[in-house]
Design an enzyme around this catalytic site. Structure first.
Site, mmCIF file in Angstrom:
data_model
loop_
_atom_site.group_PDB
_atom_site.id
_atom_site.type_symbol
_atom_site.label_atom_id
_atom_site.label_comp_id
_atom_site.label_asym_id
_atom_site.label_seq_id
_atom_site.Cartn_x
_atom_site.Cartn_y
_atom_site.Cartn_z
ATOM 1 C CB CYS A 117 -8.797 -4.476 -3.760
ATOM 2 S SG CYS A 117 -7.582 -3.204 -3.382
ATOM 3 C CD GLU A 164 -1.616 4.737 4.414
ATOM 4 O OE1 GLU A 164 -1.127 5.571 5.210
ATOM 5 O OE2 GLU A 164 -2.305 3.762 4.770
ATOM 6 C CG ASN A 198 -0.444 -0.263 2.504
ATOM 7 O OD1 ASN A 198 0.608 -0.870 2.634
ATOM 8 N ND2 ASN A 198 -1.139 0.188 3.544
ATOM 9 C CB CYS A 258 -10.891 -2.454 0.402
ATOM 10 S SG CYS A 258 -10.242 -1.814 -1.158
ATOM 11 C CE1 TYR A 275 -3.976 11.892 5.584
ATOM 12 C CE2 TYR A 275 -6.141 11.732 6.619
ATOM 13 C CZ TYR A 275 -4.779 12.005 6.702
ATOM 14 O OH TYR A 275 -4.233 12.383 7.891
ATOM 15 C CB ALA A 307 0.102 14.390 2.465
ATOM 16 C CD GLU A 347 -5.346 -5.915 -1.373
ATOM 17 O OE1 GLU A 347 -4.716 -4.838 -1.222
ATOM 18 O OE2 GLU A 347 -6.161 -6.337 -0.545
HETATM 19 N N1 THU Z 1 -5.158 -1.712 2.612
HETATM 20 C C1 THU Z 1 -4.610 -2.484 1.644
HETATM 21 O O1 THU Z 1 -3.579 -2.143 1.063
HETATM 22 N N2 THU Z 1 -5.217 -3.645 1.332
HETATM 23 C C2 THU Z 1 -6.276 -4.166 1.987
HETATM 24 O O2 THU Z 1 -6.698 -5.258 1.679
HETATM 25 C C3 THU Z 1 -6.922 -3.393 3.061
HETATM 26 C C4 THU Z 1 -6.394 -2.024 3.298
HETATM 27 C C5 THU Z 1 -4.481 -0.480 2.975
HETATM 28 C C6 THU Z 1 -5.112 0.784 2.506
HETATM 29 C C7 THU Z 1 -4.555 1.766 3.509
HETATM 30 O O3 THU Z 1 -3.267 2.192 3.080
HETATM 31 C C8 THU Z 1 -4.379 0.965 4.762
HETATM 32 O O4 THU Z 1 -4.396 -0.387 4.366
HETATM 33 C C9 THU Z 1 -5.456 1.204 5.794
HETATM 34 O O5 THU Z 1 -6.717 1.090 5.230
#
Ligand code: THU
Length: 216
Positions: A172, A126, A124, A169, A130, A128, A137
């Site tokens: 994804c 991220e 993942n 999520c 958001y 700033a 994934e």
């Molecule tokens: N996140 C993922 O990368 N994959 C998942 O299956 C669930 C959530 C990440 C998104 C975000 O950067 C962090 O987890 C918190 O939600």
């Protein structure tokens, strides 16, 4: 070259759907040559390698004179070998180390296996701002797509959750579904134990590329 394994599939006839489906179990049903698929013969388990089951499925699909509804298919063919699963999980654990998640502090790693045996990993990332963050994934899927791969066998997902299997999520799931419904999602706990579902099981009654082609 992909290894062929005997006896890991079951093909069932679903007359309502005009469909043969393959599931990891013991009985194998294959159709005779009747184009309506209204009769079939039964072969003992293990009499065809799973790669041939797939061929068989494709033949039957081509013969079917009734619509083939893959929504009814609860599973897919060619489950991964245990060693492949372990490798995929370990690649997702490696990828998790690169997670850029200063806002959530929730690192996630993913590893995606293509039909031709390549693995693309992702974490993942991220931001700033958001909403611009992206999940592990989708990072892995975008890497694979951008290098010419769009047929997938499985994805493994890892987080630091000790007592829960990390579940993808909704966004994804939809992105996975774009590239087929019948491939595997390995959802792991931090210790590497896993639960597995198909994309279809995670996102039933989904919307996908074929829906855009339906009559309006
Ligand atoms: N996140 C993922 O990368 N994959 C998942 O299956 C669930 C959530 C990440 C998104 C975000 O950067 C962090 O987890 C918190 O939600």
């Amino acid at each position: 070259m992909r290894r062929r394994r005997k006896g890991s599939g079951r093909v069932e006839l679903w007359p309502q759907a005009g469909l043969l489906l393959v599931a990891p179990a013991s009985t194998l049903l294959v159709p005779n040559s009747h184009p309506q698929l209204d009769s079939h013969s039964c072969l003992p388990a293990g009499s065809l390698p799973t790669a041939d089951l797939r061929e068989e499925f494709l033949k039957v699909k081509a013969m079917a004179q009734v619509p083939v509804n893959l929504d009814l298919c609860p599973s897919t063919w060619e489950p991964l070998e245990p060693a492949q699963i372990q490798k995929l999980i370990s690649r997702s654990q490696e990828a998790k180390k690169f997670a850029y998640c200063p806002y959530s502090n929730f690192p996630v790693g993913a590893a995606l296996l293509t039909q031709d045996g390549k693995i693309y990993s992702g974490c993942n990332i991220e931001n700033a701002a958001y909403p611009l963050g992206i999940c592990a994934e989708r990072t892995a899927i975008q890497k694979a797509i951008s290098e010419g791969h769009k047929e997938f066998r499985a994805i493994a997902i890892t987080s630091n959750l000790k007592n829960d299997f990390i579940a993808p999520c909704g966004a994804c799931r939809q992105v996975m579904r774009e590239f087929g419904k019948h491939w595997y999602v390995y959802m792991t706990k931090a210790d590497g134990t896993y639960d597995v579902s198909t994309v279809h099981e995670l996102l039933p009654r989904s919307f996908g590329p074929d829906d855009l082609k339906k009559s309006k």
